[in-house]
Design a protein around this motif. Structure first.
Motif, short mmCIF file in Angstrom:
data_model
loop_
_atom_site.label_atom_id
_atom_site.label_comp_id
_atom_site.label_asym_id
_atom_site.label_seq_id
_atom_site.Cartn_x
_atom_site.Cartn_y
_atom_site.Cartn_z
N ASN A 94 0.80 -1.22 0.00
CA ASN A 94 0.00 0.00 0.00
C ASN A 94 0.83 1.27 0.00
O ASN A 94 0.28 2.36 -0.08
N LYS A 99 0.36 0.82 -4.33
CA LYS A 99 -0.39 2.08 -4.25
C LYS A 99 -0.48 2.72 -5.63
O LYS A 99 -1.54 3.20 -6.03
N ASN A 102 -3.07 0.81 -7.70
CA ASN A 102 -4.44 1.15 -7.29
C ASN A 102 -4.85 2.53 -7.77
O ASN A 102 -5.96 2.72 -8.27
N SER A 125 -8.68 2.84 5.19
CA SER A 125 -7.40 2.29 5.62
C SER A 125 -7.51 1.50 6.92
O SER A 125 -6.90 0.45 7.06
#
Length: 180
Positions: A94, A99, A102, A125
């Motif tokens: 992430n 990240k 995404n 989160s």
């Protein structure tokens, strides 16, 4: 938010990412990070040094090609399993490449659907972290149960499935036990 939005299928997002070169660019980044992974290099070197092929009497008389083919047959699967695990770690990270993936998928989805931007839900989160913690605990319990009931080792296969839900891209990482 945009004045009109349309339903966008995951395949449309993927096609757009393929057509604009994003998938190839991400693949190159993943490969570059794997090549730079010192742990992978050390582990692979150790596997080669401990190879049964190289320790077999008469190995020194084989051609380089024969040795290479025999090493590949012996080590290809375990090396690729470790590489696969490392790739999943990159994809699901992430903070780094995960990240970026995404965010890129979300931007393409928004562009295709006519949505200006999609702010993440406030609890995303913390909910993701709680879900990961619960999954880890459950996997640990399942692993203990498997160890107690099945003495043979089993390999884990990972699958990555995308799902479009509530107008945003949500990815789920699943682990399945395989009897091999």
């Amino acid at each position: 938010m945009g004045s009109s939005s349309k339903v966008v299928r995951p395949e449309e997002v993927l096609d757009s990412l393929k057509n604009d070169g994003t998938v190839d660019a991400l693949r190159k980044k993943i490969i570059a990070q794997l090549k730079a992974n010192e742990d992978m290099k050390k582990n692979t070197m150790m596997m080669v040094e401990q190879s049964k092929v190289l320790k077999t009497p008469g190995a020194e008389k084989k051609t380089k090609r024969e040795l290479f083919d025999a090493l590949r047959q012996e080590l290809e699967t375990p090396v690729l399993e470790k590489a696969s695990k490392a790739v999943w770690e990159l994809i699901l990270d992430n903070a780094g490449l995960g990240k970026e993936i995404n965010e890129t998928v979300e931007k393409v989805y928004c562009r295709l659907s006519g949505i200006d931007s999609m702010p993440p839900p406030a609890s995303t989160s913390s909910a993701r972290q709680e879900k990961r913690t619960n999954m880890a605990i459950e996997e640990g319990e399942e692993s203990k149960e498997m160890d107690a009931s099945e003495p043979s080792s089993s390999s884990r296969k990972r699958s990555f499935t995308g799902a479009m839900q509530n107008g945003g891209a949500i990815y789920q990482h699943e682990e399945h036990e395989d009897g091999n």
